[in-house]
Write an enzyme that holds these catalytic residues in place. Structure first.
Site, short mmCIF file in Angstrom:
data_model
loop_
_atom_site.label_atom_id
_atom_site.label_comp_id
_atom_site.label_asym_id
_atom_site.label_seq_id
_atom_site.Cartn_x
_atom_site.Cartn_y
_atom_site.Cartn_z
N ASN A 10 0.87 -1.18 0.00
CA ASN A 10 0.00 0.00 0.00
C ASN A 10 0.91 1.23 0.00
O ASN A 10 1.47 1.59 1.03
CB ASN A 10 -0.89 -0.04 1.26
CG ASN A 10 -1.75 1.19 1.40
OD1 ASN A 10 -1.84 2.02 0.48
ND2 ASN A 10 -2.39 1.34 2.55
N TRP A 11 1.03 1.84 -1.16
CA TRP A 11 1.98 2.95 -1.29
C TRP A 11 1.39 4.29 -0.81
O TRP A 11 2.06 5.31 -0.84
CB TRP A 11 2.50 3.05 -2.74
CG TRP A 11 3.42 1.90 -3.09
CD1 TRP A 11 4.03 1.07 -2.21
CD2 TRP A 11 3.83 1.46 -4.40
NE1 TRP A 11 4.80 0.14 -2.88
CE2 TRP A 11 4.69 0.35 -4.22
CE3 TRP A 11 3.54 1.88 -5.70
CZ2 TRP A 11 5.27 -0.33 -5.29
CZ3 TRP A 11 4.11 1.21 -6.77
CH2 TRP A 11 4.97 0.12 -6.57
N SER A 210 3.08 -1.83 10.69
CA SER A 210 4.52 -1.84 10.98
C SER A 210 5.19 -3.18 10.67
O SER A 210 6.10 -3.60 11.37
CB SER A 210 4.78 -1.43 12.43
OG SER A 210 4.35 -0.09 12.63
N GLY A 231 2.72 -0.95 4.39
CA GLY A 231 2.86 0.46 3.99
C GLY A 231 4.32 0.84 3.88
O GLY A 231 4.97 0.63 2.85
N GLY A 232 4.87 1.39 4.96
CA GLY A 232 6.23 1.94 4.95
C GLY A 232 7.28 1.06 4.32
O GLY A 232 8.04 1.49 3.44
P1 PGA Z 1 2.60 0.44 7.75
O1 PGA Z 1 1.17 0.62 7.05
O2 PGA Z 1 3.17 -0.85 7.23
O3 PGA Z 1 3.40 1.64 7.33
O4 PGA Z 1 2.36 0.39 9.21
C1 PGA Z 1 0.31 -0.47 6.89
C2 PGA Z 1 -0.98 0.00 6.26
O5 PGA Z 1 -1.43 1.11 6.55
O6 PGA Z 1 -1.59 -0.72 5.46
#
Ligand code: PGA
Length: 252
Positions: A10-11, A210, A231-232
């Site tokens: 998820n960018w 995370s 995400g990150g």
């Molecule tokens: P994150 O985001 O890996 O940066 O915690 C996950 C998400 O929001 O899908």
């Protein structure tokens, strides 16, 4: 119980079209040999065209970060399933906590979006998860159930994919990961709910919040976890490639 593992990147609002295209290009080679996992990418709307061109032909699936439930109409700022399909999208992320909490998208709205997408043949990653306050009050499972029940009861007959993502709000982008016990408990409850509320034989449940190459091994070793919504760590080629490798070599 599970067969495939899913890595969903998820960018968010991070990479522009040029950056998304470069990262997607780099991922094609590693995706060619995947046997037990799938790589799905969700760039920003404005990068979909460029990434779609890069991914065709490849085994990476392309999707969007949201979609409207209606076919067309006066919905300023929204995007339809058909518009996404024009760019070869096969799924959309629905009910992400950033939509629910920062943009006040209600349970009803997330349900509408998810059900509308499925009815029109677009796959859905339906996100649920509790806030820290809700967890501390002992309401985590009740909150997840409230976010999921009506949606599951109304899921239409479709060949489009449905995945659920369990993402505790307090774990997203914070570096704080839910404990393995909490993840297992939430996923078990979600799997039970899927069985009792819908006719779906099996729904893959992803964990998000995370996820990194350092913690993914042990999360994915839980039998209730079918992959990660990331995400990150998905913004960097090296980290994303490592996460794909973990999913591909995971034995349990
Ligand atoms: P994150 O985001 O890996 O940066 O915690 C996950 C998400 O929001 O899908």
């Amino acid at each position: 119980m599970r067969n495939l593992r899913y890595i969903v990147a998820n960018w968010k609002m991070n990479l522009d079209a040029r950056e998304s295209k470069t990262l997607a290009q780099n991922l094609i080679e590693i995706s060619n040999n995947l046997k037990q996992s799938e790589l799905w990418l969700a760039p920003s709307f404005t990068a979909l065209h460029a990434v779609a061109e890069i991914l065709s032909p490849s085994r990476i699936k392309l999707g969007a970060q949201n979609v409207h439930s209606e076919i067309k109409g006066a919905y300023t700022g929204e995007i339809s399933v058909n518009m996404l399909k024009e760019f070869s999208c096969t799924f959309a992320i629905i009910g992400h906590s950033e939509r629910r909490h920062q943009f006040a998208e209600s349970i009803e709205l997330a349900n509408k979006r998810g059900l509308g997408a499925l009815a029109q043949g677009l796959g859905v990653i339906f996100c649920v998860g509790e806030t820290l306050e809700e967890r501390e009050q002992g309401r985590a499972l009740a909150v997840i159930e409230a976010q999921l029940s009506t949606f599951l009861e109304k899921v239409p007959e479709t060949r489009a994919a449905l995945l659920i993502a369990y993402e505790p709000v307090w774990a997203i982008g914070t570096g704080k990961v839910a404990s393995l016990e909490d993840i297992a408990q939430a996923h078990t409850m979600i799997l039970k709910l899927c069985k009792s509320k819908s006719n779906l034989a099996f729904v893959p449940v992803l964990y998000g919040g995370s996820v990194t190459p350092e913690n993914f091994d042990s999360i994915l070793a839980l039998p209730e976890v079918s992959g990660g919504l990331i995400g990150g760590a998905s913004l960097e080629f090296k980290k994303l490639a490592k996460l794909v490798e973990i999913a591909e070599t995971c034995k349990s």
